[in-house]
Scaffold this motif. Structure first.
Motif, short mmCIF file in Angstrom:
data_model
loop_
_atom_site.label_atom_id
_atom_site.label_comp_id
_atom_site.label_asym_id
_atom_site.label_seq_id
_atom_site.Cartn_x
_atom_site.Cartn_y
_atom_site.Cartn_z
N MET A 20 21.17 12.18 -16.21
CA MET A 20 19.74 11.85 -16.30
C MET A 20 19.55 10.55 -17.08
O MET A 20 20.01 10.43 -18.22
CB MET A 20 19.00 12.98 -17.01
N SER A 21 18.89 9.59 -16.46
CA SER A 21 18.59 8.31 -17.11
C SER A 21 17.13 7.94 -16.84
O SER A 21 16.66 8.05 -15.70
CB SER A 21 19.49 7.19 -16.59
N LEU A 22 16.44 7.52 -17.90
CA LEU A 22 15.07 7.05 -17.75
C LEU A 22 14.71 6.22 -18.97
O LEU A 22 15.36 6.29 -20.01
CB LEU A 22 14.09 8.21 -17.58
N THR A 23 13.65 5.41 -18.82
CA THR A 23 13.18 4.53 -19.89
C THR A 23 11.67 4.64 -20.00
O THR A 23 10.97 4.70 -19.00
CB THR A 23 13.57 3.06 -19.59
N VAL A 24 11.18 4.68 -21.25
CA VAL A 24 9.75 4.65 -21.51
C VAL A 24 9.51 3.46 -22.44
O VAL A 24 9.95 3.47 -23.59
CB VAL A 24 9.24 5.94 -22.15
N ARG A 25 8.83 2.45 -21.95
CA ARG A 25 8.62 1.23 -22.72
C ARG A 25 7.40 1.35 -23.62
O ARG A 25 6.58 2.23 -23.45
CB ARG A 25 8.47 0.04 -21.77
N ARG A 26 7.31 0.43 -24.56
CA ARG A 26 6.16 0.42 -25.48
C ARG A 26 4.85 0.30 -24.69
O ARG A 26 4.73 -0.52 -23.79
CB ARG A 26 6.28 -0.74 -26.46
N GLY A 27 3.90 1.12 -25.06
CA GLY A 27 2.60 1.06 -24.42
C GLY A 27 2.55 1.61 -23.02
O GLY A 27 1.56 1.41 -22.31
N GLU A 28 3.57 2.35 -22.61
CA GLU A 28 3.66 2.85 -21.24
C GLU A 28 3.51 4.37 -21.23
O GLU A 28 4.06 5.06 -22.07
CB GLU A 28 5.01 2.45 -20.65
N VAL A 29 2.76 4.87 -20.26
CA VAL A 29 2.62 6.30 -20.05
C VAL A 29 3.44 6.67 -18.81
O VAL A 29 3.18 6.17 -17.72
CB VAL A 29 1.15 6.72 -19.85
N VAL A 30 4.44 7.51 -19.01
CA VAL A 30 5.35 7.88 -17.92
C VAL A 30 5.21 9.37 -17.64
O VAL A 30 5.34 10.20 -18.53
CB VAL A 30 6.81 7.54 -18.28
N GLY A 31 4.94 9.69 -16.39
CA GLY A 31 4.88 11.08 -15.95
C GLY A 31 6.25 11.56 -15.53
O GLY A 31 6.96 10.88 -14.80
N PHE A 32 6.62 12.74 -16.00
CA PHE A 32 7.94 13.33 -15.76
C PHE A 32 7.69 14.56 -14.90
O PHE A 32 7.21 15.58 -15.39
CB PHE A 32 8.54 13.70 -17.11
N VAL A 33 7.97 14.47 -13.61
CA VAL A 33 7.56 15.54 -12.70
C VAL A 33 8.75 16.11 -11.95
O VAL A 33 9.73 15.42 -11.66
CB VAL A 33 6.49 15.04 -11.70
#
Length: 300
Positions: A20-33
């Protein structure tokens, strides 16, 4: 920036999370579905150190996350853990002080969060006296008491009414606007589509698609809506085209090996065409498609 790199977690013979690899950057809203059992909660627990990974790493600003960094991450777990008989404000202040705030700072933060979430009237009430939806709002407030550098939220919108959903969405967007990376899981895909800058779709413990909702739509074969003069039922018998929806004279189809010109030519040969235009699938439909394709590829 919060990064997950090649995480692996096994439970006996079962691999719950696989590369599993993912990135959440500053100021970003990421949905994990993903569907139940796809690895979302296990991944979030590894990010927070609740579970140790069997492979891979979690990074904050390109450095391995340690206990000091994790204390600065706001976490809403799948299993809620507040005290049912204690007053709402008292336990928020307690959590704020555990995170290093003074008593006065913690009181101010608690009051602000309760007001933002529309539940300030329950500050002196025991948690168990609140509705389940309002208890969920308190849980989100608890995750934000430390003014976290990142938010990791497992199903934060579960059980909320539409007004509460809007209030919480506004709160998360404000956090993102001040630079906080936000990762949240949800089965409410219409909400994910509305709120998120990017979406990460997981299945069987691995990422199967990611990008903005627009990018995810672009990865699919073109989908069009066609409205005919006569019945559209003949489309069911055409090879190389996928029926998404069909009723009477109207159909939504995924073109597959066809082009729009092919479809128009075939339709005109059978009568008039009143409308032919691109059709934008919802995130829910995209999710079903990419998960189905990924499962088929893995099984094959």
């Amino acid at each position: 920036m919060l990064e997950v790199r090649h995480l692996v977690r096994r439970f006996g013979a079962v691999t719950a999370v696989e590369d599993m690899s993912l990135t959440v950057r500053r100021g970003e809203v990421v949905g994990f579905v993903g569907a139940n059992g796809s690895g979302k909660t296990t991944t979030m627990r590894m990010i927070m150190g609740v579970l140790a990974p069997h492979g891979g790493e979690v990074l904050w600003d390109s450095r391995p996350v340690d206990a000091a960094v994790r204390r600065r991450l706001g976490y809403l777990p799948e299993e809620r853990g507040l005290y049912p008989k204690q007053a709402v404000a008292d336990q928020l202040v307690y959590l704020g002080r555990l995170a290093g705030s003074s008593r006065s700072q913690a009181r101010q933060t608690a009051a602000r969060l309760l007001e933002e979430l529309g539940i300030e009237e329950y500050a002196r009430s025991p948690l168990e006296s609140l509705s389940l939806g309002n208890q969920q709002r308190v849980q989100v407030a608890a995750a934000s008491m430390s003014r976290p550098v990142a938010l990791v939220l497992d199903e934060p919108f579960s059980g909320l009414d539409p007004q509460a959903v809007d209030q919480m969405a506004q709160m998360l967007r404000r956090d993102a606007d001040r630079g906080v990376p936000v990762l949240f899981s949800s089965h409410q895909l219409d909400l994910v589509e509305r709120l998120c800058d990017r979406v990460v779709v997981v299945d069987q413990g691995r990422v199967v698609a990611e990008g903005t909702p627009g990018q995810l739509r672009g990865e699919q074969d073109p989908v069009v809506l066609i409205r005919l003069e006569g019945d559209a039922g003949w489309l069911r018998d055409e090879p190389g085209i996928e029926i998404r929806d069909i009723e009477g004279r109207q159909a939504v189809v995924r073109l597959g090996s066809w082009t729009t010109t092919d479809l128009l030519r075939a339709a005109l040969s059978r009568g008039g065409v009143h409308e032919l235009r691109p059709w934008q699938p919802s995130l829910a439909e995209i999710f079903r498609e990419v998960v189905s394709d990924a499962s088929g590829t893995k099984d094959g």
